[in-house]
Design a protein around this motif. Structure first.
Motif, mmCIF file in Angstrom:
data_model
loop_
_atom_site.group_PDB
_atom_site.id
_atom_site.type_symbol
_atom_site.label_atom_id
_atom_site.label_comp_id
_atom_site.label_asym_id
_atom_site.label_seq_id
_atom_site.Cartn_x
_atom_site.Cartn_y
_atom_site.Cartn_z
ATOM 1 N N SER A 131 -38.989 129.704 2.358
ATOM 2 C CA SER A 131 -38.480 128.876 3.470
ATOM 3 C C SER A 131 -38.947 129.393 4.846
ATOM 4 N N PRO A 132 -39.654 128.535 5.600
ATOM 5 C CA PRO A 132 -40.148 128.974 6.913
ATOM 6 C C PRO A 132 -39.008 129.318 7.875
ATOM 7 N N PHE A 133 -37.885 128.617 7.722
ATOM 8 C CA PHE A 133 -36.757 128.862 8.637
ATOM 9 C C PHE A 133 -36.048 130.161 8.263
ATOM 10 N N PHE A 146 -32.160 125.041 -4.505
ATOM 11 C CA PHE A 146 -31.878 123.812 -3.743
ATOM 12 C C PHE A 146 -30.563 123.173 -4.181
ATOM 13 N N THR A 197 -28.437 123.399 4.651
ATOM 14 C CA THR A 197 -29.789 123.967 4.694
ATOM 15 C C THR A 197 -29.731 125.489 4.840
ATOM 16 N N PHE A 198 -30.861 126.109 4.511
ATOM 17 C CA PHE A 198 -31.036 127.552 4.641
ATOM 18 C C PHE A 198 -31.938 127.802 5.848
ATOM 19 N N ASP A 204 -28.426 127.555 10.747
ATOM 20 C CA ASP A 204 -29.569 127.114 11.555
ATOM 21 C C ASP A 204 -30.287 128.323 12.178
ATOM 22 N N SER A 205 -31.605 128.388 11.923
ATOM 23 C CA SER A 205 -32.369 129.566 12.341
ATOM 24 C C SER A 205 -32.275 129.837 13.847
ATOM 25 N N TRP A 206 -32.295 128.785 14.658
ATOM 26 C CA TRP A 206 -32.254 128.993 16.111
ATOM 27 C C TRP A 206 -30.878 129.517 16.540
ATOM 28 N N TYR A 266 -34.239 117.391 -8.181
ATOM 29 C CA TYR A 266 -33.801 117.221 -6.787
ATOM 30 C C TYR A 266 -35.007 117.178 -5.842
ATOM 31 N N ARG A 295 -38.376 114.992 -1.907
ATOM 32 C CA ARG A 295 -39.717 115.056 -1.276
ATOM 33 C C ARG A 295 -40.515 113.801 -1.608
HETATM 34 N N1 LIG Z 1 -33.004 123.345 11.565
HETATM 35 C C1 LIG Z 1 -32.805 124.147 10.371
HETATM 36 C C2 LIG Z 1 -33.710 123.640 9.273
HETATM 37 C C3 LIG Z 1 -33.508 124.409 7.980
HETATM 38 C C4 LIG Z 1 -34.156 123.725 6.793
HETATM 39 O O1 LIG Z 1 -34.552 122.550 6.852
HETATM 40 N N2 LIG Z 1 -34.239 124.456 5.687
HETATM 41 C C5 LIG Z 1 -34.759 123.888 4.452
HETATM 42 C C6 LIG Z 1 -35.602 124.900 3.702
HETATM 43 S S1 LIG Z 1 -37.120 125.235 4.521
HETATM 44 C C7 LIG Z 1 -33.618 123.580 3.521
HETATM 45 O O2 LIG Z 1 -32.704 124.376 3.390
HETATM 46 N N3 LIG Z 1 -33.659 122.426 2.852
HETATM 47 C C8 LIG Z 1 -32.634 122.077 1.922
HETATM 48 C C9 LIG Z 1 -32.967 120.806 1.193
HETATM 49 O O3 LIG Z 1 -34.040 120.246 1.406
HETATM 50 O O4 LIG Z 1 -32.139 120.415 0.393
HETATM 51 C C10 LIG Z 1 -33.053 125.622 10.701
HETATM 52 O O5 LIG Z 1 -33.803 125.894 11.652
HETATM 53 O O6 LIG Z 1 -32.468 126.506 10.054
#
Ligand SMILES: N[C@@H](CCC(=O)N[C@@H](CS)C(=O)NCC(=O)O)C(=O)O
Length: 228
Positions: A16-18, A40, A53-54, A66-68, A127, A132
């Motif tokens: 995960s990039p975040f 997931f 989300t992670f 949230d990463s920010w 999922y 996706r």
């Molecule tokens: N704005 C969020 C975005 C986090 C995000 O989108 N994480 C993705 C993984 S890269 C996630 O957890 N997705 C869960 C899903 O698709 O169900 C942050 O900066 O933390």
């Protein structure tokens, strides 16, 4: 000790990039953490933070998503080794994070989507195929990725031109030393590296040299992570 809820793929890959932004932020501040791998379909593990989300972190009593927001929280709760040394530094970091989210990830995602789907945990496959598939309008990920790669690598190299201009004249986006702008962009490269063997950059590209420096940071944290 801080707990970091991290997204896990097959063979314990953590792309995960975040989440990588959060890991680099923690390492930058010298804060140790324990990671909790989650699939997931294990959002119940982060429900305590009200997140879907992670990353999510638990820092003492604080649950932060949230990463920010995590970066801001870390600087407020742990003043040493700030991620943002000034209001201007914080604004630049926010700008770079927004550029990566909307431009870099947008170009990268089609280039690696099939490789990514191939590497999710078997229990998360349905999922990810549905979510996706909806995003790209097909579940033929291999064909979609192959088509994207016809022009996409060139497009990717073009989209990182703003970073290239900076990295031609200094070692890191943040200057002589890495900071959050570097972590935001490196998250995207970690994501690609961990899900896909695709070669994104030419060896003589200043962005390539920067990526090597980033892989070496914090005792080679990025380089040690299981890659594709
Ligand atoms: N704005 C969020 C975005 C986090 C995000 O989108 N994480 C993705 C993984 S890269 C996630 O957890 N997705 C869960 C899903 O698709 O169900 C942050 O900066 O933390």
């Amino acid at each position: 000790m801080i707990t970091l809820y991290d997204l896990a793929f097959q063979e314990d890959r953590r792309p995960s990039p975040f989440v990588w932004r959060a890991k680099f932020a923690l390492a930058h501040k010298g804060l140790p953490w324990t990671a909790v791998p989650c699939g997931f379909t294990e959002k119940d593990k982060i429900a305590f933070a009200g997140s879907q989300t992670f990353p999510v972190i638990k820092d003492g009593e604080a649950a932060v998503k949230d990463s920010w927001v995590i970066a801001d929280h870390l600087d407020k709760a742990h003043a040493d080794r700030p991620l943002f040394k000034s209001e201007m530094a914080r604004s630049y970091a926010l700008f770079v994070a927004g550029w990566v989210d909307t431009q870099v990830h947008a170009v990268l995602f089609p280039l690696v989507v099939a490789d990514l789907v191939d590497r999710v945990r078997p229990e998360d496959k349905a999922y990810i195929v549905e979510s996706r598939g909806k995003r790209i309008g097909t579940t033929d990920f291999a064909a979609f990725q192959a088509r994207a790669r016809e022009k996409g690598v060139t497009a990717f190299r073009a989209v990182v031109e703003p970073a290239r201009r900076v990295l031609k004249v200094q070692n890191f986006l943040a200057g002589d030393h890495p900071a959050y702008p570097d972590y935001a962009l490196m998250g995207a490269f970690m994501w690609a590296r961990i899900v896909s063997p695709l070669s994104l950059l030419e060896a003589e590209d200043p962005v390539h040299a920067w990526r090597e420096r980033m892989l070496d940071l914090y005792d080679g944290m990025g380089r040690k992570a299981k890659a594709a």
